[in-house]
Design an enzyme around this catalytic site. Structure first.
Site, mmCIF file in Angstrom:
data_model
loop_
_atom_site.group_PDB
_atom_site.id
_atom_site.type_symbol
_atom_site.label_atom_id
_atom_site.label_comp_id
_atom_site.label_asym_id
_atom_site.label_seq_id
_atom_site.Cartn_x
_atom_site.Cartn_y
_atom_site.Cartn_z
ATOM 1 N N LYS A 22 0.847 -1.210 0.000
ATOM 2 C CA LYS A 22 0.000 0.000 0.000
ATOM 3 C C LYS A 22 0.875 1.249 0.000
ATOM 4 C CE LYS A 22 -1.709 1.434 4.058
ATOM 5 N NZ LYS A 22 -1.385 2.820 4.424
ATOM 6 N N ASN A 23 1.921 1.254 0.854
ATOM 7 C CA ASN A 23 2.711 2.477 1.044
ATOM 8 C C ASN A 23 3.737 2.721 -0.047
ATOM 9 O OD1 ASN A 23 1.140 2.886 3.239
ATOM 10 N ND2 ASN A 23 2.706 2.426 4.761
ATOM 11 N N CYS A 117 -4.855 12.696 12.671
ATOM 12 C CA CYS A 117 -5.584 11.434 12.585
ATOM 13 C C CYS A 117 -5.448 10.768 13.948
ATOM 14 C CB CYS A 117 -5.027 10.563 11.465
ATOM 15 S SG CYS A 117 -3.467 9.820 11.898
ATOM 16 N N ARG A 122 0.496 14.706 12.990
ATOM 17 C CA ARG A 122 1.049 14.435 11.653
ATOM 18 C C ARG A 122 1.104 15.699 10.777
ATOM 19 N NH1 ARG A 122 -1.339 8.768 9.641
ATOM 20 N NH2 ARG A 122 0.553 8.765 8.375
ATOM 21 N N ASP A 307 4.949 0.798 12.034
ATOM 22 C CA ASP A 307 3.750 0.109 11.507
ATOM 23 C C ASP A 307 3.637 -1.332 11.974
ATOM 24 O OD1 ASP A 307 3.640 1.787 8.261
ATOM 25 O OD2 ASP A 307 3.147 2.422 10.291
ATOM 26 N N ARG A 400 -8.573 -0.681 4.855
ATOM 27 C CA ARG A 400 -7.703 0.330 4.240
ATOM 28 C C ARG A 400 -6.344 -0.264 3.889
ATOM 29 N NH1 ARG A 400 -7.415 5.948 7.179
ATOM 30 N NH2 ARG A 400 -5.965 6.071 5.427
HETATM 31 C C1 EPZ Z 1 4.157 7.078 6.245
HETATM 32 O O1 EPZ Z 1 3.334 8.081 6.802
HETATM 33 C C2 EPZ Z 1 3.298 5.828 6.162
HETATM 34 N N1 EPZ Z 1 2.136 6.056 5.290
HETATM 35 C C3 EPZ Z 1 2.815 5.437 7.583
HETATM 36 O O2 EPZ Z 1 2.088 4.223 7.473
HETATM 37 C C4 EPZ Z 1 4.047 5.198 8.454
HETATM 38 O O3 EPZ Z 1 3.623 4.910 9.766
HETATM 39 C C5 EPZ Z 1 4.927 6.462 8.457
HETATM 40 O O4 EPZ Z 1 5.280 6.808 7.091
HETATM 41 C C6 EPZ Z 1 6.207 6.257 9.245
HETATM 42 O O5 EPZ Z 1 6.904 5.170 8.734
HETATM 43 C C7 EPZ Z 1 2.317 5.993 3.945
HETATM 44 O O6 EPZ Z 1 3.406 5.747 3.453
HETATM 45 C C8 EPZ Z 1 1.105 6.228 3.096
HETATM 46 P P1 EPZ Z 1 6.075 10.559 8.272
HETATM 47 P P2 EPZ Z 1 3.836 9.636 6.785
HETATM 48 O O7 EPZ Z 1 5.921 11.811 7.494
HETATM 49 O O8 EPZ Z 1 4.628 9.878 5.560
HETATM 50 C C9 EPZ Z 1 6.472 13.865 11.639
HETATM 51 C C10 EPZ Z 1 0.282 2.793 7.783
HETATM 52 O O9 EPZ Z 1 -0.100 2.245 8.823
HETATM 53 N N2 EPZ Z 1 6.406 14.847 10.543
HETATM 54 O O10 EPZ Z 1 7.291 9.693 8.038
HETATM 55 O O11 EPZ Z 1 2.663 10.478 7.073
HETATM 56 C C11 EPZ Z 1 5.156 13.128 11.855
HETATM 57 O O12 EPZ Z 1 4.312 13.859 12.713
HETATM 58 C C12 EPZ Z 1 0.694 4.244 7.808
HETATM 59 O O13 EPZ Z 1 0.403 2.226 6.673
HETATM 60 C C13 EPZ Z 1 6.624 16.193 10.813
HETATM 61 O O14 EPZ Z 1 6.851 16.578 11.965
HETATM 62 O O15 EPZ Z 1 4.794 9.635 8.063
HETATM 63 C C14 EPZ Z 1 5.595 11.834 12.482
HETATM 64 O O16 EPZ Z 1 5.754 12.028 13.881
HETATM 65 C C15 EPZ Z 1 0.421 4.883 9.175
HETATM 66 N N3 EPZ Z 1 6.572 17.095 9.791
HETATM 67 C C16 EPZ Z 1 6.974 11.575 11.857
HETATM 68 O O17 EPZ Z 1 7.389 12.817 11.274
HETATM 69 C C17 EPZ Z 1 6.326 16.725 8.484
HETATM 70 O O18 EPZ Z 1 6.300 17.591 7.583
HETATM 71 C C18 EPZ Z 1 6.950 10.522 10.757
HETATM 72 O O19 EPZ Z 1 5.947 10.911 9.831
HETATM 73 C C19 EPZ Z 1 6.116 15.341 8.220
HETATM 74 C C20 EPZ Z 1 6.161 14.423 9.257
#
Ligand code: EPZ
Length: 420
Positions: A22-23, A117, A122, A307, A400
């Site tokens: 998915k990701n 969420c 996020r 995850d 999902r």
């Molecule tokens: C991706 O989400 C994945 N989703 C998530 O999987 C996964 O948990 C996550 O990466 C971490 O590995 C998809 O790929 C569609 P991040 P993403 O930006 O990109 C902070 C699942 O279960 N952050 O790496 O949204 C954020 O708050 C889903 O399949 C900022 O502060 O995650 C978080 O604490 C859930 N500023 C951390 O970074 C930003 O601009 C990691 O978030 C962006 C993120």
């Protein structure tokens, strides 16, 4: 609202094919917006989130066809409007990944902020900071991000303050059509980012270093079409492996990439699982033994994946011994704890990021509620290991991210039915 009814106590046994990731599929579908010719995405999982992304691409004016084979054909040449509405983005935050491609290809984009969420606030500040560095004018008004670059984007050095998967992906895609070279620093290294970079290079982009902390992108004028096979879903694979361990079973996964599951396999071995791997298969066998508790600390890849945290919480809940789970990525990713405790688990929360789990030999089925995607998979695992029957409500969360979950579990000998 649909529910899953699971009668536990039966070891998972058998062979299972793992679906596409998915990701990886979600950023790749968003990246199809960059191409001036048709793109075919192969092995995309048939999931609600993929359908939402397809609906979003269609709402932007792309022609999208899901072929009988399951392949997704996207023709995004010549879009006419560039607005991703809140109604779609709020249901799936990965919709935000259309921002980079739209502003890079068309010089403008209006995309709803994804909002928080269940698992955390996020934010997307790193996405916006990076696009600004690449020369876009970015404003946020009334819950929408407006980005414009009428003269196109310009390559630059971009330093991300946080390791972010989505931020790395959005900026990689935006830089593909920028003028000159972009170097992204402090990038996420998840395998899905490597898959995206390989896809972009098939389109004719010049991306290197994807999968490492520093990614170089030399902008090009235009990108052609391609056919791309999406990598296997390492989180789906990890989830079924943990379910087999929790039920003292033995399973054989095929069409999977063991090298992408490194730390997860090590933790399962620490828990007492016997694991063999090949190029595209993994065998796990518990030999009927109860798993041992393992300590978990989530980190960006190649560390232990956030995850997979909820799934290991369920394993530890029925394991021999006590364990500590520390969630370092998201600030509210323990929503499954109170539901697991309803099944009789003994889990104590210490603040937002630490859980102490005291393993018990035998949870008891009860009605529980899914709250987010991976929390719901942890409830499935606990229900499979528990005595009696568990009903899990709000299973749209599961749909999902897990393709045909009840069919796959039935294939492994579980007693699972979907209740309307
Ligand atoms: C991706 O989400 C994945 N989703 C998530 O999987 C996964 O948990 C996550 O990466 C971490 O590995 C998809 O790929 C569609 P991040 P993403 O930006 O990109 C902070 C699942 O279960 N952050 O790496 O949204 C954020 O708050 C889903 O399949 C900022 O502060 O995650 C978080 O604490 C859930 N500023 C951390 O970074 C930003 O601009 C990691 O978030 C962006 C993120």
């Amino acid at each position: 609202m649909q529910k899953l009814s699971i009668t536990g106590g039966r070891p998972l046994k058998g062979k299972l094919r793992i679906s596409g990731a998915k990701n990886a599929a979600l950023p790749i579908l968003a990246g199809a917006l960059l191409a001036s010719e048709p793109v075919v995405v192969i092995n995309a999982p048939q999931l609600q989130d993929v359908k939402t992304m397809i609906d979003l691409l269609a709402s932007l004016g792309a022609q999208v066809v899901v072929e009988k084979s399951g392949n997704v054909a996207v023709n995004a040449a010549g879009l006419t409007h560039f607005h991703a509405p809140y109604e779609l983005v709020k249901t799936m935050r990965a919709s935000f990944l259309v921002l980079g491609p739209l502003v890079a290809k068309y010089g403008e984009a209006t995309v709803s902020l994804p909002g928080g969420c269940a698992i955390g606030s996020r934010p997307v500040d790193q996405h916006l900071k990076g696009l600004t560095t690449l020369g876009a004018q970015v404003t946020v008004t009334e819950g929408y991000v407006k980005a414009s670059a009428p003269q196109g984007l310009t390559g630059a050095e971009v330093h991300m303050d946080v390791v972010t998967v989505g931020g790395t992906e959005n900026l990689m895609m935006a830089a593909c059509l920028a003028k000159g070279r972009t170097r992204l620093h402090n990038c996420a290294q998840e395998p899905e980012i490597t898959d995206l970079g390989n896809f972009l290079n098939k389109l004719g982009a010049q991306v290197s270093g994807h999968g490492t902390p520093t990614i170089d992108i030399d902008g090009v004028e235009q990108l052609r079409g391609c056919r791309h096979w999406v990598m296997a879903d390492r989180v789906e694979a990890g989830t079924y492996l943990v379910a087999a361990a929790a039920t003292r079973g033995s399973i054989h996964l095929v069409d999977v990439e063991p090298d992408k599951l490194g730390v997860v396999l090590e933790k399962l071995q620490q828990a007492g699982a016997h694991i063999d791997v090949g190029d595209d298969w993994i065998r796990l066998d518990m030999h009927g033994a109860r798993p041992r508790a393992v300590d978990i600390e989530t980190e960006p890849y190649p560390g232990f994946p956030t995850d997979m945290q909820a799934q290991f919480m369920a394993l530890n809940a029925i394991a021999h011994g006590s364990s500590t789970i520390r969630e370092n990525i998201f600030e509210n990713r323990f929503m499954h704890v109170q539901e697991l405790n309803r099944l009789g688990a003994n889990i104590e929360l210490h603040g937002h990021s630490v859980a102490k789990v005291h393993g018990l030999d035998g949870l008891l089925g009860a009605p529980v509620m899914a709250t987010d995607l991976r929390a719901s998979s942890s409830l499935v695992i606990a229900a499979l290991a528990a005595r009696g029957t568990t009903t899990i409500d709000r299973i749209y969360h599961i749909d999902r991210g897990y393709e045909a979950i009840e069919e796959k579990l039935q294939q492994l000998g579980s007693e699972v039915v979907r209740l309307n």
